[in-house]
Write a protein that holds these residues in place. Structure first.
Motif, PDB file in Angstrom:
ATOM      1  N   PHE A 117      13.620  15.558  17.595  1.00 54.17           N
ATOM      2  CA  PHE A 117      12.303  14.999  17.298  1.00 54.17           C
ATOM      3  C   PHE A 117      12.296  14.496  15.857  1.00 54.17           C
ATOM      4  CE2 PHE A 117      11.438  18.133  20.607  1.00 54.17           C
ATOM      5  CZ  PHE A 117      10.720  17.361  21.502  1.00 54.17           C
ATOM      6  N   ASN A 118      11.372  13.587  15.552  1.00 55.86           N
ATOM      7  CA  ASN A 118      11.250  13.019  14.209  1.00 55.86           C
ATOM      8  C   ASN A 118      11.098  14.119  13.162  1.00 55.86           C
ATOM      9  OD1 ASN A 118      10.862  10.952  16.005  1.00 55.86           O
ATOM     10  ND2 ASN A 118       9.060  10.132  15.010  1.00 55.86           N
ATOM     11  N   VAL A 119      10.244  15.089  13.457  1.00 54.45           N
ATOM     12  CA  VAL A 119       9.942  16.158  12.504  1.00 54.45           C
ATOM     13  C   VAL A 119      11.187  16.989  12.209  1.00 54.45           C
ATOM     14  CG1 VAL A 119       8.562  18.233  12.151  1.00 54.45           C
ATOM     15  CG2 VAL A 119       7.545  16.251  13.209  1.00 54.45           C
ATOM     16  N   THR A 120      12.004  17.240  13.222  1.00 57.30           N
ATOM     17  CA  THR A 120      13.224  18.018  13.032  1.00 57.30           C
ATOM     18  C   THR A 120      14.171  17.287  12.090  1.00 57.30           C
ATOM     19  OG1 THR A 120      12.984  18.786  15.305  1.00 57.30           O
ATOM     20  CG2 THR A 120      15.085  19.217  14.242  1.00 57.30           C
ATOM     21  N   VAL A 121      14.333  15.998  12.289  1.00 53.79           N
ATOM     22  CA  VAL A 121      15.205  15.190  11.425  1.00 53.79           C
ATOM     23  C   VAL A 121      14.660  15.191  10.001  1.00 53.79           C
ATOM     24  CG1 VAL A 121      16.111  12.873  11.006  1.00 53.79           C
ATOM     25  CG2 VAL A 121      15.981  13.746  13.340  1.00 53.79           C
ATOM     26  N   GLN A 122      13.343  15.017   9.858  1.00 52.45           N
ATOM     27  CA  GLN A 122      12.727  14.986   8.535  1.00 52.45           C
ATOM     28  C   GLN A 122      12.917  16.314   7.797  1.00 52.45           C
ATOM     29  OE1 GLN A 122       8.493  14.413   8.500  1.00 52.45           O
ATOM     30  NE2 GLN A 122       8.464  13.929   6.336  1.00 52.45           N
ATOM     31  N   PRO A 175      23.720  18.876  19.471  1.00 44.73           N
ATOM     32  CA  PRO A 175      22.735  19.927  19.718  1.00 44.73           C
ATOM     33  C   PRO A 175      21.750  20.077  18.568  1.00 44.73           C
ATOM     34  CG  PRO A 175      24.870  20.875  19.225  1.00 44.73           C
ATOM     35  CD  PRO A 175      25.065  19.399  19.319  1.00 44.73           C
ATOM     36  N   THR A 176      20.506  20.378  18.916  1.00 45.26           N
ATOM     37  CA  THR A 176      19.470  20.590  17.916  1.00 45.26           C
ATOM     38  C   THR A 176      19.611  21.984  17.313  1.00 45.26           C
ATOM     39  OG1 THR A 176      17.943  21.435  19.557  1.00 45.26           O
ATOM     40  CG2 THR A 176      17.858  19.084  19.135  1.00 45.26           C
ATOM     41  N   PRO A 177      19.055  22.200  16.142  1.00 49.67           N
ATOM     42  CA  PRO A 177      19.182  23.519  15.537  1.00 49.67           C
ATOM     43  C   PRO A 177      18.382  24.599  16.251  1.00 49.67           C
ATOM     44  CG  PRO A 177      18.066  21.998  14.052  1.00 49.67           C
ATOM     45  CD  PRO A 177      18.477  21.229  15.250  1.00 49.67           C
ATOM     46  N   TYR A 178      17.231  24.252  16.852  1.00 47.61           N
ATOM     47  CA  TYR A 178      16.400  25.310  17.430  1.00 47.61           C
ATOM     48  C   TYR A 178      15.521  24.895  18.599  1.00 47.61           C
ATOM     49  CZ  TYR A 178      13.504  23.013  13.941  1.00 47.61           C
ATOM     50  OH  TYR A 178      12.881  22.079  13.166  1.00 47.61           O
ATOM     51  N   ASN A 179      15.547  23.687  19.062  1.00 48.04           N
ATOM     52  CA  ASN A 179      14.667  23.246  20.149  1.00 48.04           C
ATOM     53  C   ASN A 179      15.295  23.466  21.520  1.00 48.04           C
ATOM     54  OD1 ASN A 179      12.596  22.359  18.499  1.00 48.04           O
ATOM     55  ND2 ASN A 179      13.543  20.376  18.210  1.00 48.04           N
ATOM     56  N   ILE A 180      15.600  24.705  21.845  1.00 49.86           N
ATOM     57  CA  ILE A 180      16.232  24.995  23.124  1.00 49.86           C
ATOM     58  C   ILE A 180      15.221  25.691  24.033  1.00 49.86           C
ATOM     59  CG2 ILE A 180      18.073  26.291  24.249  1.00 49.86           C
ATOM     60  CD1 ILE A 180      19.739  25.865  21.743  1.00 49.86           C
TER      61      ILE A 180
END
Length: 134
Positions: A31-36, A16-21
């Motif tokens: 997304f690339n930006v989230t990982v970065q 799960p992503t931290p906030y892209n829900i």
């Protein structure tokens, strides 16, 4: 792996992503930006930073680095300073090079500079009705 491949791997493994829900509760994926942002975050070094932004007359402005309050938190560290420095160095190295240059499409990209203004010379592909592709 580059940021895009990491994002795809995380999405495919249903992490799960931290906030892209989305409002309906479904996860949109990584997304690339989230990982970065996660890789560059100093929170994983154990630090907490206060006063990154301030509001002045309704406008939000970013506070300079030297005016921020940075303290060691009580949460668990996920990486040490050497690992963080290696991540930052790798991301900076990748960012300095044009993506097309990395794929060897434009081998001189980012190497030639204008003598008058000092800007990087760019190669552009375009189309016109009269000339076709140029």
């Amino acid at each position: 792996m580059n940021l895009g491949h990491i994002a795809i791997w995380l999405t495919n493994n249903k992490i799960p992503t931290p906030y892209n829900i989305k409002p309906d509760g479904r996860d949109k994926g990584w997304f690339n930006v989230t990982v970065q942002r996660l890789l560059l975050s100093e929170i994983h070094l154990g630090y907490i930073t206060y006063r990154k932004t301030r509001t002045k007359r309704g406008q939000v402005e970013i506070v300079p680095e030297e005016e921020r309050i940075k303290v060691m938190g009580t949460h668990e560290k996920l990486k040490n300073q050497e690992e963080h420095d290696a991540i930052v160095e790798r991301l900076v190295k990748n960012r300095l090079m044009n993506p097309n240059s990395r794929r060897n499409i434009f081998p001189l990209s980012g190497l030639l500079y204008c003598e008058k203004c000092g800007c990087r010379m760019q190669f552009r592909v375009g189309k016109s009705k009269k000339q076709g592709q140029y």
